[in-house]
Design a protein around this motif. Structure first.
Motif, short mmCIF file in Angstrom:
data_model
loop_
_atom_site.label_atom_id
_atom_site.label_comp_id
_atom_site.label_asym_id
_atom_site.label_seq_id
_atom_site.Cartn_x
_atom_site.Cartn_y
_atom_site.Cartn_z
N MET A 94 0.84 -1.17 0.00
CA MET A 94 0.00 0.00 0.00
C MET A 94 0.88 1.24 0.00
SD MET A 94 -2.51 1.61 2.89
CE MET A 94 -3.08 0.02 3.36
N LEU A 95 0.38 2.30 -0.65
CA LEU A 95 1.09 3.56 -0.72
C LEU A 95 0.30 4.64 0.01
CD1 LEU A 95 2.07 3.47 -4.50
CD2 LEU A 95 3.45 2.75 -2.55
N ILE A 96 1.02 5.62 0.50
CA ILE A 96 0.42 6.80 1.10
C ILE A 96 0.74 7.99 0.20
CG2 ILE A 96 0.36 8.36 3.09
CD1 ILE A 96 -0.64 5.61 3.82
N TYR A 97 -0.30 8.68 -0.24
CA TYR A 97 -0.12 9.91 -1.00
C TYR A 97 -0.30 11.06 -0.03
CZ TYR A 97 -0.88 13.57 -4.46
OH TYR A 97 -0.81 14.73 -5.19
N ASN A 98 0.77 11.77 0.23
CA ASN A 98 0.80 12.85 1.21
C ASN A 98 1.02 14.17 0.49
OD1 ASN A 98 1.43 13.81 4.14
ND2 ASN A 98 3.10 14.61 2.90
N THR A 99 0.25 15.17 0.85
CA THR A 99 0.53 16.52 0.39
C THR A 99 0.68 17.39 1.63
OG1 THR A 99 -0.79 16.18 -1.60
CG2 THR A 99 -0.21 18.46 -1.04
N THR A 100 1.81 18.07 1.71
CA THR A 100 2.07 18.99 2.81
C THR A 100 1.76 20.39 2.30
OG1 THR A 100 3.78 17.55 3.69
CG2 THR A 100 3.80 19.84 4.44
N TYR A 101 0.93 21.09 3.06
CA TYR A 101 0.51 22.44 2.69
C TYR A 101 1.06 23.44 3.69
CZ TYR A 101 -3.00 20.17 -0.22
OH TYR A 101 -3.64 19.40 -1.16
N GLN A 102 1.66 24.49 3.19
CA GLN A 102 2.06 25.62 4.01
C GLN A 102 0.98 26.68 3.85
OE1 GLN A 102 6.05 26.97 3.49
NE2 GLN A 102 5.74 28.78 4.73
N VAL A 103 0.33 27.02 4.95
CA VAL A 103 -0.83 27.90 4.94
C VAL A 103 -0.49 29.20 5.65
CG1 VAL A 103 -3.26 28.11 5.62
CG2 VAL A 103 -2.34 25.86 4.96
N GLU A 104 -0.68 30.29 4.94
CA GLU A 104 -0.38 31.61 5.51
C GLU A 104 -1.24 31.87 6.74
OE1 GLU A 104 -1.36 35.89 3.82
OE2 GLU A 104 0.26 34.93 2.68
N GLU A 105 -0.62 32.49 7.73
CA GLU A 105 -1.33 32.83 8.96
C GLU A 105 -2.61 33.61 8.63
OE1 GLU A 105 -0.15 35.76 12.50
OE2 GLU A 105 1.25 34.08 12.24
N GLY A 106 -3.69 33.25 9.30
CA GLY A 106 -4.98 33.89 9.05
C GLY A 106 -5.84 33.14 8.06
N GLN A 107 -5.26 32.17 7.35
CA GLN A 107 -6.00 31.38 6.36
C GLN A 107 -6.30 29.96 6.84
OE1 GLN A 107 -7.22 32.45 3.32
NE2 GLN A 107 -6.67 34.42 4.23
N GLU A 108 -5.84 29.62 8.06
CA GLU A 108 -5.95 28.24 8.54
C GLU A 108 -7.40 27.75 8.56
OE1 GLU A 108 -2.47 30.14 10.86
OE2 GLU A 108 -4.49 30.72 10.31
N ASP A 109 -8.30 28.52 9.15
CA ASP A 109 -9.70 28.09 9.26
C ASP A 109 -10.32 27.90 7.88
OD1 ASP A 109 -9.48 28.12 12.02
OD2 ASP A 109 -10.52 30.04 12.26
N ASN A 110 -10.12 28.88 7.00
CA ASN A 110 -10.67 28.77 5.64
C ASN A 110 -10.11 27.56 4.91
OD1 ASN A 110 -12.16 31.13 5.99
ND2 ASN A 110 -10.56 32.42 5.11
N PHE A 111 -8.81 27.33 5.06
CA PHE A 111 -8.18 26.19 4.41
C PHE A 111 -8.76 24.88 4.91
CE2 PHE A 111 -4.88 22.89 4.60
CZ PHE A 111 -4.67 22.70 3.24
N LEU A 112 -8.87 24.73 6.22
CA LEU A 112 -9.39 23.47 6.78
C LEU A 112 -10.85 23.25 6.38
CD1 LEU A 112 -7.69 23.48 10.28
CD2 LEU A 112 -7.16 21.98 8.34
N ILE A 113 -11.64 24.30 6.36
CA ILE A 113 -13.03 24.16 5.91
C ILE A 113 -13.06 23.71 4.45
CG2 ILE A 113 -15.12 25.48 5.32
CD1 ILE A 113 -14.49 27.17 7.89
N TRP A 114 -12.25 24.33 3.61
CA TRP A 114 -12.21 23.99 2.19
C TRP A 114 -11.77 22.54 1.98
CZ3 TRP A 114 -8.54 22.69 -1.53
CH2 TRP A 114 -8.94 22.83 -2.87
N ILE A 115 -10.74 22.15 2.70
CA ILE A 115 -10.24 20.77 2.57
C ILE A 115 -11.32 19.77 3.00
CG2 ILE A 115 -8.68 19.09 3.70
CD1 ILE A 115 -7.27 20.54 1.48
N LYS A 116 -11.97 20.02 4.13
CA LYS A 116 -12.96 19.08 4.67
C LYS A 116 -14.26 19.06 3.88
CE LYS A 116 -11.27 19.59 9.40
NZ LYS A 116 -11.62 20.14 10.72
N GLU A 117 -14.71 20.23 3.44
CA GLU A 117 -16.03 20.32 2.82
C GLU A 117 -16.01 20.23 1.30
OE1 GLU A 117 -18.18 23.68 4.36
OE2 GLU A 117 -18.01 22.95 6.42
N PHE A 118 -14.87 20.52 0.68
CA PHE A 118 -14.79 20.47 -0.78
C PHE A 118 -13.80 19.42 -1.28
CE2 PHE A 118 -12.90 21.73 -4.83
CZ PHE A 118 -14.03 21.67 -5.64
#
Length: 101
Positions: free
Chosen positions: A1-25
């Motif tokens: 089995m393989l793991i496909y990992n993407t590491t994201y660097q998220v600018e301060e102040g964008q964390e909540d929006n990013f996590l919502i986008w990742i989870k909901e879209f």
């Protein structure tokens, strides 16, 4: 089995929006193909740069061939959408890893 990992660097102040986008879209869209499974989001605690937070999004994938087809069919479009939504406030880089045990 393989793991496909993407590491994201998220600018301060964008964390909540990013996590919502990742989870909901992003994760629901990825799930539609059935190629990637078992999504997991983690916060990266090491290698922290001032003014940003890093997250790792991981999926299990059967083979590099399946991942390649997924990227051609869906992954590239999702990456374009990420750039459209967050511009340069979120930067990601992928890593393919093999589970040994």
């Amino acid at each position: 089995m393989l793991i496909y990992n993407t590491t994201y660097q998220v600018e301060e102040g964008q964390e909540d929006n990013f996590l919502i986008w990742i989870k909901e879209f992003y994760i629901p869209e990825v799930g539609k193909s059935g190629a990637l499974s078992a999504p997991r989001i983690v916060r990266v605690l090491s290698h922290r740069e001032e003014g940003s937070t890093c997250y790792s999004l991981q999926f299990e994938v059967e083979s590099s061939g399946v991942l390649h087809r997924w990227h051609l069919d869906q992954g590239a479009k999702l990456n374009e959408e990420l750039v459209k939504v967050f511009k340069d406030k979120v930067v990601g880089f992928p890593t393919l890893m093999e589970v040994i045990e």
